[in-house]
Scaffold this motif. Structure first.
Motif, PDB file in Angstrom:
ATOM      1  N   ASP A   1      33.395 -58.331  34.260  1.00  0.00           N
ATOM      2  CA  ASP A   1      32.417 -57.985  35.305  1.00  0.00           C
ATOM      3  C   ASP A   1      31.101 -58.734  35.104  1.00  0.00           C
ATOM      4  O   ASP A   1      30.407 -59.031  36.078  1.00  0.00           O
TER       5      ASP A   1
ATOM      6  N   THR B   1      36.506 -54.993  44.464  1.00  0.00           N
ATOM      7  CA  THR B   1      37.770 -54.752  45.170  1.00  0.00           C
ATOM      8  C   THR B   1      37.624 -53.647  46.220  1.00  0.00           C
ATOM      9  O   THR B   1      38.188 -53.746  47.312  1.00  0.00           O
TER      10      THR B   1
ATOM     11  N   ASP C   1      35.738 -59.351  42.108  1.00  0.00           N
ATOM     12  CA  ASP C   1      34.813 -58.316  41.659  1.00  0.00           C
ATOM     13  C   ASP C   1      34.255 -57.681  42.920  1.00  0.00           C
ATOM     14  O   ASP C   1      33.638 -58.357  43.749  1.00  0.00           O
TER      15      ASP C   1
ATOM     16  N   GLY D   1      30.613 -46.586  39.403  1.00  0.00           N
ATOM     17  CA  GLY D   1      31.848 -46.967  38.707  1.00  0.00           C
ATOM     18  C   GLY D   1      33.022 -46.132  39.181  1.00  0.00           C
ATOM     19  O   GLY D   1      32.873 -45.204  39.980  1.00  0.00           O
TER      20      GLY D   1
ATOM     21  N   GLU E   1      41.018 -59.633  34.304  1.00  0.00           N
ATOM     22  CA  GLU E   1      41.164 -58.194  34.557  1.00  0.00           C
ATOM     23  C   GLU E   1      42.607 -57.796  34.852  1.00  0.00           C
ATOM     24  O   GLU E   1      43.120 -56.843  34.263  1.00  0.00           O
TER      25      GLU E   1
ATOM     26  N   ASP F   1      37.278 -62.481  36.535  1.00  0.00           N
ATOM     27  CA  ASP F   1      37.464 -61.339  37.441  1.00  0.00           C
ATOM     28  C   ASP F   1      37.849 -61.941  38.790  1.00  0.00           C
ATOM     29  O   ASP F   1      37.009 -62.539  39.471  1.00  0.00           O
TER      30      ASP F   1
ATOM     31  N   GLY G   1      28.284 -52.612  44.855  1.00  0.00           N
ATOM     32  CA  GLY G   1      29.725 -52.619  44.634  1.00  0.00           C
ATOM     33  C   GLY G   1      30.322 -53.839  43.964  1.00  0.00           C
ATOM     34  O   GLY G   1      31.540 -53.981  43.931  1.00  0.00           O
ATOM     35  N   SER G   2      29.483 -54.705  43.415  1.00  0.00           N
ATOM     36  CA  SER G   2      30.000 -55.826  42.620  1.00  0.00           C
ATOM     37  C   SER G   2      29.023 -56.116  41.485  1.00  0.00           C
ATOM     38  O   SER G   2      27.888 -56.533  41.718  1.00  0.00           O
TER      39      SER G   2
ATOM     40  N   ILE H   1      31.109 -51.006  32.510  1.00  0.00           N
ATOM     41  CA  ILE H   1      31.556 -52.350  32.897  1.00  0.00           C
ATOM     42  C   ILE H   1      32.474 -52.949  31.820  1.00  0.00           C
ATOM     43  O   ILE H   1      32.481 -52.512  30.667  1.00  0.00           O
TER      44      ILE H   1
HETATM   45  C1  IPD Z   1      33.939 -53.116  39.681  1.00  0.00           C
HETATM   46  C2  IPD Z   1      32.717 -53.496  40.437  1.00  0.00           C
HETATM   47  C3  IPD Z   1      31.811 -52.297  40.586  1.00  0.00           C
HETATM   48  C4  IPD Z   1      31.436 -51.711  39.265  1.00  0.00           C
HETATM   49  C5  IPD Z   1      32.652 -51.405  38.433  1.00  0.00           C
HETATM   50  C6  IPD Z   1      33.569 -52.616  38.337  1.00  0.00           C
HETATM   51  P1  IPD Z   1      36.188 -54.440  40.339  1.00  0.00           P
HETATM   52  O1  IPD Z   1      34.800 -54.231  39.520  1.00  0.00           O
HETATM   53  O2  IPD Z   1      32.011 -54.527  39.775  1.00  0.00           O
HETATM   54  O3  IPD Z   1      30.617 -52.658  41.222  1.00  0.00           O
HETATM   55  O4  IPD Z   1      30.742 -50.527  39.466  1.00  0.00           O
HETATM   56  O5  IPD Z   1      32.207 -51.031  37.151  1.00  0.00           O
HETATM   57  O6  IPD Z   1      34.735 -52.251  37.644  1.00  0.00           O
HETATM   58  O7  IPD Z   1      37.142 -53.403  39.858  1.00  0.00           O
HETATM   59  O8  IPD Z   1      35.882 -54.349  41.778  1.00  0.00           O
HETATM   60  O9  IPD Z   1      36.566 -55.813  39.872  1.00  0.00           O
END
Ligand code: IPD
Ligand code: CA
Ligand code: CA
Ligand code: CA
Length: 280
Positions: free
Chosen positions: A226, A98, A96, A168, A73, A93, A200-201, A222
């Motif tokens: 991810d 952040t 995942d 997202g 990423e 990633d 959130g991940s 995504i």
């Molecule tokens: C995000 C997380 C989040 C999802 C986003 C991703 P990141 O990844 O997985 O849950 O909703 O689509 O981009 O930016 O924390 O690696």
């Protein structure tokens, strides 16, 4: 060159080794103060730990397996191409979740997958704060901390299911409208999902499906890093991942629906009538 079982075992072991090292870095930084930067959107956060973790993981594989390729990423954010070839490719990633990391919500992970001939063969997802290591090798089953895990087949109807999805980071009005349309549909009659979580991940959401802690997860927007590891883990736990139209999953397609049971997965695909398009 052929990649036999011994090679896959070695790749899997090296992914676990570096996930633990990277995990220590993330764990040590978790409750400390962070310098926060943003990327394409104000809600798209990045920290020095994201970049440092990706660097460490890449260097590890570069040293162990010099001919292999990478998609990560933060490297893509830095201008590298997101191009999947037939060459063995590590899809990384580094953190995942952040936003969770920034807010000290203990639900972030390191996600590492290996694709050979564009097929996903190894998946490793490590949550350092809860010390849960999910992993799978194609054809060999999925594990959490060394113990076999199985996705749940209990829900064959949406009304029996605990769902996971995410909003997202990109907040264009028409995209959010589509996301809310889908969500509203799934929680009301006749579908009446039992509950919806947004943890959130993406990678951990998929591992929760793989471990039978939730019945399904879907998201639009995504990226391959991810979900790549999660796809192997869900499949090896007996679950399934599809595209939103019920087609075979394509990690470059920016959408995923996965579930413990294929029947449920397809019912969710049919219910997702708003397909929020993705601009970035
Ligand atoms: C995000 C997380 C989040 C999802 C986003 C991703 P990141 O990844 O997985 O849950 O909703 O689509 O981009 O930016 O924390 O690696
Ligand atoms: Ca991610
Ligand atoms: Ca990330
Ligand atoms: Ca990110």
């Amino acid at each position: 060159k052929l990649h036999g079982k011994d090679d896959l075992d070695l790749y899997h072991q090296e992914a676990i080794n570096i996930a633990k090292i990277a995990g220590k870095l993330v764990r040590d930084a978790f409750y400390a103060e962070k310098n926060i930067d943003t990327k394409d959107h104000k809600t798209d956060l990045v920290t020095e730990t994201d970049q440092e973790t990706e660097r460490i993981i890449k260097n590890h594989f570069k040293e162990k397996f010099p001919p292999h390729s990478f998609i990560g990423e933060e490297s893509v954010a830095g201008g590298e191409k997101c191009n999947l070839t037939d060459n063995p490719t590590w899809i990384i990633d580094p953190i995942d979740g952040t936003t969770n990391f920034v807010h000290k919500f203990p639900f972030s992970c390191i996600s590492i997958a290996l694709a050979i001939n564009k097929e996903l063969v190894v998946g490793v997802v490590y949550n350092p704060t809860l010390d849960e290591m999910f992993s799978a090798i194609a054809g060999c089953g999925a594990k959490c901390n060394g113990k076999p895990i199985k996705a749940s087949k209990n829900a064959t109807e949406i009304s029996q299911a605990l769902l996971i999805t995410e909003i997202g980071a990109s907040r264009e009005q028409d995209r959010i409208n589509g996301i809310m349309d889908n969500l509203q549909k799934l929680v009301l009659e006749p579908y009446l999902a039992r509950g919806v979580r947004a943890l959130g991940s993406a990678a951990l959401n998929m591992c929760f499906v793989a471990a039978g802690r939730a019945d399904a997860y879907y998201e639009f927007g995504i990226h391959c890093w991810d979900v790549a590891a999660g796809i192997v883990i869900v499949k090896e736990a007996g679950g399934i991942s599809l595209g939103a139209a019920g087609d075979p999953v394509d990690i470059m397609a920016r959408e995923i629906v996965c579930a413990g049971s294929e029947v449920l997965c397809k019912k969710i695909c049919s219910a997702l009538t708003s397909i929020p398009h993705v601009r970035d």
